[in-house]
Motif scaffolding. Structure first.
Motif, PDB file in Angstrom:
ATOM      1  N   LEU A  96      15.879 -33.282 -14.978  1.00 40.00           N
ATOM      2  CA  LEU A  96      15.505 -34.066 -13.800  1.00 40.00           C
ATOM      3  C   LEU A  96      14.214 -33.532 -13.192  1.00 40.00           C
ATOM      4  CD1 LEU A  96      18.863 -34.618 -11.859  1.00 40.00           C
ATOM      5  CD2 LEU A  96      17.635 -36.246 -13.298  1.00 40.00           C
ATOM      6  N   THR A  97      13.397 -34.442 -12.746  1.00 37.54           N
ATOM      7  CA  THR A  97      12.156 -34.053 -12.074  1.00 37.54           C
ATOM      8  C   THR A  97      12.458 -33.743 -10.613  1.00 37.54           C
ATOM      9  OG1 THR A  97      11.610 -36.292 -11.345  1.00 37.54           O
ATOM     10  CG2 THR A  97      10.852 -35.641 -13.567  1.00 37.54           C
ATOM     11  N   PRO A  98      11.561 -33.024  -9.938  1.00 31.19           N
ATOM     12  CA  PRO A  98      11.765 -32.786  -8.500  1.00 31.19           C
ATOM     13  C   PRO A  98      11.907 -34.096  -7.708  1.00 31.19           C
ATOM     14  CG  PRO A  98      10.106 -31.299  -9.350  1.00 31.19           C
ATOM     15  CD  PRO A  98      10.430 -32.268 -10.459  1.00 31.19           C
ATOM     16  N   ALA A  99      11.178 -35.130  -8.103  1.00 33.34           N
ATOM     17  CA  ALA A  99      11.283 -36.420  -7.409  1.00 33.34           C
ATOM     18  C   ALA A  99      12.676 -37.020  -7.588  1.00 33.34           C
ATOM     19  CB  ALA A  99      10.220 -37.379  -7.926  1.00 33.34           C
ATOM     20  N   GLN A 100      13.235 -36.906  -8.778  1.00 34.21           N
ATOM     21  CA  GLN A 100      14.580 -37.428  -9.017  1.00 34.21           C
ATOM     22  C   GLN A 100      15.622 -36.647  -8.224  1.00 34.21           C
ATOM     23  OE1 GLN A 100      14.245 -37.031 -13.280  1.00 34.21           O
ATOM     24  NE2 GLN A 100      14.384 -39.259 -13.559  1.00 34.21           N
ATOM     25  N   ILE A 101      15.463 -35.344  -8.162  1.00 39.01           N
ATOM     26  CA  ILE A 101      16.379 -34.521  -7.376  1.00 39.01           C
ATOM     27  C   ILE A 101      16.287 -34.904  -5.902  1.00 39.01           C
ATOM     28  CG2 ILE A 101      16.877 -32.167  -6.585  1.00 39.01           C
ATOM     29  CD1 ILE A 101      16.051 -31.240  -9.432  1.00 39.01           C
ATOM     30  N   ALA A 102      15.081 -35.105  -5.404  1.00 37.86           N
ATOM     31  CA  ALA A 102      14.893 -35.515  -4.011  1.00 37.86           C
ATOM     32  C   ALA A 102      15.536 -36.871  -3.749  1.00 37.86           C
ATOM     33  CB  ALA A 102      13.407 -35.550  -3.671  1.00 37.86           C
ATOM     34  N   GLU A 103      15.447 -37.762  -4.714  1.00 40.58           N
ATOM     35  CA  GLU A 103      16.063 -39.087  -4.568  1.00 40.58           C
ATOM     36  C   GLU A 103      17.585 -38.977  -4.472  1.00 40.58           C
ATOM     37  OE1 GLU A 103      16.311 -43.331  -7.001  1.00 40.58           O
ATOM     38  OE2 GLU A 103      14.808 -41.840  -7.577  1.00 40.58           O
ATOM     39  N   VAL A 104      18.188 -38.157  -5.314  1.00 41.78           N
ATOM     40  CA  VAL A 104      19.645 -37.953  -5.258  1.00 41.78           C
ATOM     41  C   VAL A 104      20.033 -37.323  -3.925  1.00 41.78           C
ATOM     42  CG1 VAL A 104      21.571 -36.670  -6.267  1.00 41.78           C
ATOM     43  CG2 VAL A 104      19.916 -37.810  -7.756  1.00 41.78           C
ATOM     44  N   GLU A 105      19.258 -36.346  -3.480  1.00 42.23           N
ATOM     45  CA  GLU A 105      19.552 -35.696  -2.204  1.00 42.23           C
ATOM     46  C   GLU A 105      19.475 -36.702  -1.056  1.00 42.23           C
ATOM     47  OE1 GLU A 105      17.086 -32.296  -1.240  1.00 42.23           O
ATOM     48  OE2 GLU A 105      18.852 -31.306  -0.442  1.00 42.23           O
ATOM     49  N   ALA A 106      18.498 -37.610  -1.094  1.00 45.60           N
ATOM     50  CA  ALA A 106      18.369 -38.631  -0.051  1.00 45.60           C
ATOM     51  C   ALA A 106      19.576 -39.567  -0.056  1.00 45.60           C
ATOM     52  CB  ALA A 106      17.075 -39.419  -0.244  1.00 45.60           C
ATOM     53  N   ILE A 107      20.055 -39.917  -1.238  1.00 46.56           N
ATOM     54  CA  ILE A 107      21.239 -40.778  -1.343  1.00 46.56           C
ATOM     55  C   ILE A 107      22.451 -40.084  -0.727  1.00 46.56           C
ATOM     56  CG2 ILE A 107      22.887 -41.798  -2.981  1.00 46.56           C
ATOM     57  CD1 ILE A 107      20.391 -42.304  -4.818  1.00 46.56           C
ATOM     58  N   VAL A 108      22.634 -38.804  -1.039  1.00 48.20           N
ATOM     59  CA  VAL A 108      23.766 -38.052  -0.493  1.00 48.20           C
ATOM     60  C   VAL A 108      23.638 -37.932   1.019  1.00 48.20           C
ATOM     61  CG1 VAL A 108      24.930 -35.813  -0.465  1.00 48.20           C
ATOM     62  CG2 VAL A 108      24.245 -36.842  -2.638  1.00 48.20           C
ATOM     63  N   ASP A 109      22.422 -37.691   1.518  1.00 47.64           N
ATOM     64  CA  ASP A 109      22.217 -37.623   2.970  1.00 47.64           C
ATOM     65  C   ASP A 109      22.581 -38.946   3.636  1.00 47.64           C
ATOM     66  OD1 ASP A 109      21.435 -34.979   2.928  1.00 47.64           O
ATOM     67  OD2 ASP A 109      19.280 -35.424   2.947  1.00 47.64           O
ATOM     68  N   THR A 110      22.227 -40.057   3.007  1.00 46.62           N
ATOM     69  CA  THR A 110      22.586 -41.380   3.538  1.00 46.62           C
ATOM     70  C   THR A 110      24.100 -41.535   3.568  1.00 46.62           C
ATOM     71  OG1 THR A 110      20.531 -42.352   2.722  1.00 46.62           O
ATOM     72  CG2 THR A 110      22.341 -43.872   3.165  1.00 46.62           C
ATOM     73  N   MET A 111      24.756 -41.105   2.513  1.00 44.56           N
ATOM     74  CA  MET A 111      26.222 -41.184   2.470  1.00 44.56           C
ATOM     75  C   MET A 111      26.845 -40.336   3.569  1.00 44.56           C
ATOM     76  SD  MET A 111      26.646 -41.078  -1.692  1.00 44.56           S
ATOM     77  CE  MET A 111      28.385 -40.745  -1.672  1.00 44.56           C
ATOM     78  N   ARG A 112      26.291 -39.142   3.800  1.00 41.65           N
ATOM     79  CA  ARG A 112      26.812 -38.279   4.872  1.00 41.65           C
ATOM     80  C   ARG A 112      26.665 -38.950   6.225  1.00 41.65           C
ATOM     81  NH1 ARG A 112      23.970 -33.086   2.615  1.00 41.65           N
ATOM     82  NH2 ARG A 112      25.586 -32.310   1.246  1.00 41.65           N
ATOM     83  N   THR A 113      25.500 -39.553   6.463  1.00 39.23           N
ATOM     84  CA  THR A 113      25.236 -40.230   7.730  1.00 39.23           C
ATOM     85  C   THR A 113      26.204 -41.387   7.919  1.00 39.23           C
ATOM     86  OG1 THR A 113      22.909 -39.613   7.613  1.00 39.23           O
ATOM     87  CG2 THR A 113      23.472 -41.439   9.082  1.00 39.23           C
ATOM     88  N   GLU A 114      26.389 -42.187   6.865  1.00 44.53           N
ATOM     89  CA  GLU A 114      27.315 -43.312   6.954  1.00 44.53           C
ATOM     90  C   GLU A 114      28.739 -42.839   7.197  1.00 44.53           C
ATOM     91  OE1 GLU A 114      26.707 -45.429   3.303  1.00 44.53           O
ATOM     92  OE2 GLU A 114      24.788 -46.267   3.983  1.00 44.53           O
TER      93      GLU A 114
END
Length: 121
Positions: A96-114
């Motif tokens: 995984l590239t750093p951009a892909q890792i950041a994208e997954v982290e953003a998805i998880v952060d969105t899930m946490r917020t929801e």
């Protein structure tokens, strides 16, 4: 006289089980990992319970198992949080590239917020 031998930890038991299942001696595993044999012995006897994420990855690679097994055993041993998402994804999915890792982290952060929003309503 009080027994002073270290307590066998979940990490100790896992490492010994995986090593013996692989048919490796402590010396052979240490050589595959680039460690001193005493490092393997001390983890297996429970005198070393807290190992780095890098050591977990090296052990998992040498034993041809998923690093998650070491993360879980380490958590059960020391009761500290598992690795951060970027660290986890870098060790689990090394391509995984750093951009892909950041994208997954953003998805998880969105899930946490929801999830947090669901609990406040």
């Amino acid at each position: 006289m009080k027994d002073r031998s270290p307590t066998r930890t979940p990490l100790a038991l896992l490492l010994e089980e995986l090593r013996t299942d692989a048919g490796l001696s402590q010396y052979a595993l240490a050589a595959k990992c680039g460690f001193d044999r005493s490092n393997i012995r001390r983890i297996e006897d429970g005198s070393v319970a807290d190992i780095t994420e890098e050591r977990m990855r090296v052990l998992a690679d040498a034993l041809d198992v998923d690093v998650e097994r070491f993360y879980e055993a380490h958590w059960l041993t020391v009761r500290r949080p598992l690795p951060s998402l970027p660290t986890y994804f870098r060790s689990k999915y090394q391509d995984l590239t750093p951009a892909q890792i950041a994208e997954v982290e953003a998805i998880v952060d969105t899930m946490r917020t929801e999830n947090a929003d669901d609990h406040t309503q």
